[in-house]
Motif scaffolding. Structure first.
Motif, PDB file in Angstrom:
ATOM      1  N   SER A 173      28.565  40.262  57.575  1.00 46.17           N
ATOM      2  CA  SER A 173      28.735  40.388  56.128  1.00 46.17           C
ATOM      3  C   SER A 173      27.779  39.448  55.406  1.00 46.17           C
ATOM      4  O   SER A 173      27.246  38.497  55.997  1.00 46.17           O
ATOM      5  N   LYS A 174      27.604  39.688  54.113  1.00 45.74           N
ATOM      6  CA  LYS A 174      26.718  38.841  53.315  1.00 45.74           C
ATOM      7  C   LYS A 174      27.280  37.421  53.197  1.00 45.74           C
ATOM      8  O   LYS A 174      26.518  36.449  53.163  1.00 45.74           O
ATOM      9  N   GLU A 175      28.623  37.320  53.116  1.00 45.02           N
ATOM     10  CA  GLU A 175      29.244  35.995  53.046  1.00 45.02           C
ATOM     11  C   GLU A 175      28.958  35.210  54.324  1.00 45.02           C
ATOM     12  O   GLU A 175      28.638  34.010  54.274  1.00 45.02           O
ATOM     13  N   LYS A 176      29.044  35.883  55.461  1.00 46.16           N
ATOM     14  CA  LYS A 176      28.746  35.219  56.726  1.00 46.16           C
ATOM     15  C   LYS A 176      27.260  34.890  56.850  1.00 46.16           C
ATOM     16  O   LYS A 176      26.882  33.883  57.456  1.00 46.16           O
ATOM     17  N   GLU A 178      25.306  33.965  54.357  1.00 46.91           N
ATOM     18  CA  GLU A 178      25.098  32.730  53.597  1.00 46.91           C
ATOM     19  C   GLU A 178      25.555  31.513  54.389  1.00 46.91           C
ATOM     20  O   GLU A 178      24.912  30.461  54.371  1.00 46.91           O
ATOM     21  N   THR A 317      35.752  32.637  60.015  1.00 45.35           N
ATOM     22  CA  THR A 317      34.397  32.112  60.179  1.00 45.35           C
ATOM     23  C   THR A 317      34.519  30.684  60.684  1.00 45.35           C
ATOM     24  O   THR A 317      35.554  30.049  60.499  1.00 45.35           O
TER      25      THR A 317
END
Length: 324
Positions: A173-176, A178, A317
């Motif tokens: 994912s994009k959050e991961k 970052e 995470t």
């Protein structure tokens, strides 16, 4: 009596049973410890499901923890009540108190917290042997780390970067993404949106990677082989998506005389001297600021079922701990 999480039959998270257990006085060469934090790891799910076979049923889950010495058994002279200690040891970790062989314990430096130690003794030592022993990462190496935002992944990205490597990570994912970028990744690939093999070729300008660290397994194989330069090394150290299927050794030849290995931590810390070397190096990396321990989730020990569900659904995470 003390509280522990036991598995009476293998299966899903629902088989994790929070219950009272009896802990006898420590035997010859053993230490009784009161645990302050317990590490949560994918290997815990392998034992719970039966992918890895436990010696007997029922068993107490868990493979790493930290705490303090309560009492020592006959023959133990290097540990004393009140000592701050941590360990990696197969099974028995999901408990408030336990007995453990003294030769599996290490003393904690004052600057290392119980929470840090609880996730370093398996994940941190795993990263140590992967980057220092299985394949010695050096300045200029290009490395690919799958699941770069996971507990092992974030530590591996940081340490590989500190060793001078160019680090490519895959995430979901994009959050991961970052998170991985903030922890040492030079490039991040969103494997749900991009062909990670094509992106590795693009990022490396066709030069590919010296080593691939793959803790995902089935879904990233055989793509991982296609990311390696000739004589590169494929390091398979986990099965988060299922085991790597059987394959012909000719595949290694076809991809450029590759090396492939399936290591485990036990074989790198089987001697007391090896355990101490690895732990000392790892703790020094944390104290010197090369390694930050990202603990993003904490659960009560009684909530181990939820912890396993979150872990297996990729909802976590970084590292997670259980608090007895």
């Amino acid at each position: 009596m003390t509280k522990a999480v036991r598995v009476h039959q293998v299966g899903g998270p629902e088989v994790l049973t929070y219950e009272d257990v009896d802990v006898p006085p420590p035997g010859q060469g053993e230490v009784r410890m009161r645990q302050h934090a317990v590490g949560l790891n994918f290997i815990d799910t392998y034992y719970r499901t039966g992918l890895y076979k436990a010696p007997a049923l029922p068993f107490i889950a868990g493979n790493e923890a930290s705490g303090e010495v309560v009492s020592v058994g006959p023959g133990v002279t290097n540990f004393h009540p009140g000592d701050r200690v941590a360990y990696y040891f197969n099974l028995g970790g999901y408990a408030s108190e336990r007995n453990i062989p003294a030769d599996k314990l290490v003393k904690l430096p004052d600057m290392i917290t119980h929470e840090q130690a609880a996730v370093l003794m398996l994940k941190g030592l795993t990263v140590f042997y992967l980057l220092h022993k299985t394949f010695r990462v050096e300045t200029g190496h290009r490395v690919l780390i799958h699941a770069a935002a996971g507990g092992i992944g974030l530590l591996a990205c940081q340490w590989a970067k500190a060793l001078g490597a160019n680090v490519i990570g895959t995430v979901g994912s994009k959050e991961k993404a970052e998170l991985a970028l903030a922890n040492g990744c030079d490039h991040v690939i969103l494997y749900n949106e991009e062909d990670f093999v094509a992106r590795v070729k693009q990022i490396s300008r066709g030069e590919l990677c010296d080593v691939v660290y793959d803790g995902v397994g089935k879904t990233t194989f055989p793509g991982s082989l296609s990311c390696l330069k000739p004589r590169g090394m494929f390091v398979s150290f986990g099965n988060a998506s299922g085991p790597v299927p059987p394959f012909s050794l000719l595949e290694l030849n076809n991809h450029g005389s590759l090396f492939a290995t399936r290591p485990k931590l036990n074989d790198y810390v089987s001697k007391r001297s090896e355990l101490i070397e690895a732990a000392d190096t790892m703790f020094a990396a944390v104290i010197n600021g090369k390694l930050h321990v990202p603990i993003h989730h904490a659960y009560a020990l009684k909530d181990a079922q939820k912890a396993h569900r979150d872990l297996e659904s990729r909802a976590t995470t970084g590292a997670s701990i259980l608090r007895p």
